[in-house]
Write an enzyme that holds these catalytic residues in place. Sequence first.
Site, PDB file in Angstrom:
ATOM      1  N   LYS A  11       0.839  -1.210   0.000  1.00 21.94           N
ATOM      2  CA  LYS A  11       0.000   0.000   0.000  1.00 21.94           C
ATOM      3  C   LYS A  11       0.874   1.260   0.000  1.00 21.94           C
ATOM      4  CE  LYS A  11      -2.083  -0.958   3.940  1.00 21.94           C
ATOM      5  NZ  LYS A  11      -1.449  -2.217   4.362  1.00 21.94           N
ATOM      6  N   ARG A  86      -9.525   0.760   9.275  1.00 25.95           N
ATOM      7  CA  ARG A  86      -9.029  -0.572   9.588  1.00 25.95           C
ATOM      8  C   ARG A  86     -10.030  -1.389  10.393  1.00 25.95           C
ATOM      9  NH1 ARG A  86      -3.213   0.528   9.064  1.00 25.95           N
ATOM     10  NH2 ARG A  86      -2.020  -1.333   9.486  1.00 25.95           N
ATOM     11  N   ARG A 125      11.993  -5.493   4.657  1.00 28.99           N
ATOM     12  CA  ARG A 125      11.533  -4.125   4.416  1.00 28.99           C
ATOM     13  C   ARG A 125      12.262  -3.104   5.297  1.00 28.99           C
ATOM     14  NH1 ARG A 125       5.318  -2.295   4.990  1.00 28.99           N
ATOM     15  NH2 ARG A 125       5.650  -2.432   7.228  1.00 28.99           N
ATOM     16  N   ARG A 158      11.548  -0.869  10.814  1.00 25.60           N
ATOM     17  CA  ARG A 158      10.516  -0.496  11.780  1.00 25.60           C
ATOM     18  C   ARG A 158      10.510  -1.454  12.963  1.00 25.60           C
ATOM     19  NH1 ARG A 158       5.097   0.304   8.253  1.00 25.60           N
ATOM     20  NH2 ARG A 158       4.308  -0.867  10.019  1.00 25.60           N
ATOM     21  N   ARG A 169       0.040  -8.447  13.516  1.00 23.27           N
ATOM     22  CA  ARG A 169      -0.580  -7.481  12.590  1.00 23.27           C
ATOM     23  C   ARG A 169      -1.416  -8.206  11.535  1.00 23.27           C
ATOM     24  NH1 ARG A 169       4.720  -4.999  11.010  1.00 23.27           N
ATOM     25  NH2 ARG A 169       3.668  -3.929   9.304  1.00 23.27           N
TER      26      ARG A 169
HETATM   27  P1  ADP Z   1       1.122  -1.907   8.013  1.00 19.99           P
HETATM   28  O1  ADP Z   1       0.012  -1.697   7.032  1.00 19.99           O
HETATM   29  O2  ADP Z   1       2.430  -2.281   7.383  1.00 19.99           O
HETATM   30  O3  ADP Z   1       0.762  -2.808   9.165  1.00 19.99           O
HETATM   31  P2  ADP Z   1       0.948   0.889   8.997  1.00 19.99           P
HETATM   32  O4  ADP Z   1       2.135   1.752   8.818  1.00 19.99           O
HETATM   33  O5  ADP Z   1      -0.273   1.184   8.195  1.00 19.99           O
HETATM   34  O6  ADP Z   1       1.491  -0.573   8.762  1.00 19.99           O
HETATM   35  O7  ADP Z   1       0.517   0.883  10.555  1.00 19.99           O
HETATM   36  C1  ADP Z   1       1.444   0.641  11.570  1.00 19.99           C
HETATM   37  C2  ADP Z   1       0.721   0.578  12.909  1.00 19.99           C
HETATM   38  O8  ADP Z   1       0.092   1.845  13.173  1.00 19.99           O
HETATM   39  C3  ADP Z   1      -0.416  -0.435  12.998  1.00 19.99           C
HETATM   40  O9  ADP Z   1       0.043  -1.736  13.313  1.00 19.99           O
HETATM   41  C4  ADP Z   1      -1.254   0.173  14.136  1.00 19.99           C
HETATM   42  O10 ADP Z   1      -0.662  -0.054  15.401  1.00 19.99           O
HETATM   43  C5  ADP Z   1      -1.146   1.659  13.848  1.00 19.99           C
HETATM   44  N1  ADP Z   1      -2.245   2.092  12.946  1.00 19.99           N
HETATM   45  C6  ADP Z   1      -2.115   2.537  11.670  1.00 19.99           C
HETATM   46  N2  ADP Z   1      -3.310   2.829  11.140  1.00 19.99           N
HETATM   47  C7  ADP Z   1      -4.243   2.571  12.091  1.00 19.99           C
HETATM   48  C8  ADP Z   1      -5.656   2.652  12.163  1.00 19.99           C
HETATM   49  N3  ADP Z   1      -6.396   3.066  11.106  1.00 19.99           N
HETATM   50  N4  ADP Z   1      -6.278   2.295  13.324  1.00 19.99           N
HETATM   51  C9  ADP Z   1      -5.568   1.891  14.370  1.00 19.99           C
HETATM   52  N5  ADP Z   1      -4.233   1.760  14.379  1.00 19.99           N
HETATM   53  C10 ADP Z   1      -3.559   2.106  13.264  1.00 19.99           C
END
Ligand code: ADP
Length: 220
Positions: A11, A86, A125, A158, A169
């Site tokens: 994404k 999410r 990554r 990360r 996750r």
């Molecule tokens: P990925 O899609 O690789 O898991 P992101 O960078 O989108 O990673 O998100 C990293 C972390 O940030 C998530 O695991 C969560 O803890 C938090 N996070 C991101 N977006 C949301 C969301 N919409 N609601 C709740 N937590 C979020």
Amino acid sequence: MVLFGPPGAGKGTQAQLLKNQLEVAHISSGDLFRHHLGQGTPLGLKAKDYMTKGELVPDEVTIDIILDKVMSVPDDEGFILDGFPRNPKQAQELETALAGRSRNLDKVVHIDVSEPELLRRLGNRFVCRTCQAPNTILEDKDIASNKCGQCGGELYQRDDDNLEAVKRRIEVYNEETMPLLRFYRERGVLVDIPGDNTVEEVNKQVIAALGLSPCVAAGQ
Ligand code: ADP
């Protein structure tokens, strides 16, 4: 539009390409939280433990801050949402906020990738400290000598790209986020794209899904 898919689906990579191709805002909830974490703000401190464990940051913290960003986009301009919504509550609140402005989502693009491929990708990554672009470095390469392919910035891994957090996750995605596929399918805006292909191929398919000419993906 929303870019939808499991962690590691690509994404962030597609968002980086699309924001340049389409000249629209890119709103990434993960990047926003990581920025606050890096700055040590109260929001970053609240989000930290959840992020490190691979759990969702609570809705009370997340929804207002992301919707503020979305609502700050002028009504005649587009945006790419990446990492939000999410869960069903976030999707509902987004729909209500957009409807309040007589807007809606044109497309929710679901990038679908198998679990073994996600695990492989996340292990390799590294993210740019400057522009946040995800970069892939294969195991036999030296990380320190690698720079971001987009801007030449320094790369780091990360905290939540360790195996335990990655598995959590993916579980959270399957339990809390996947039900949104039905929500958006029912609204007629969902497009499924196989994400195991190359970055360029996925980009072409996303451009086609948005109903745009292939010249956009070719940069013409
Ligand atoms: P990925 O899609 O690789 O898991 P992101 O960078 O989108 O990673 O998100 C990293 C972390 O940030 C998530 O695991 C969560 O803890 C938090 N996070 C991101 N977006 C949301 C969301 N919409 N609601 C709740 N937590 C979020």
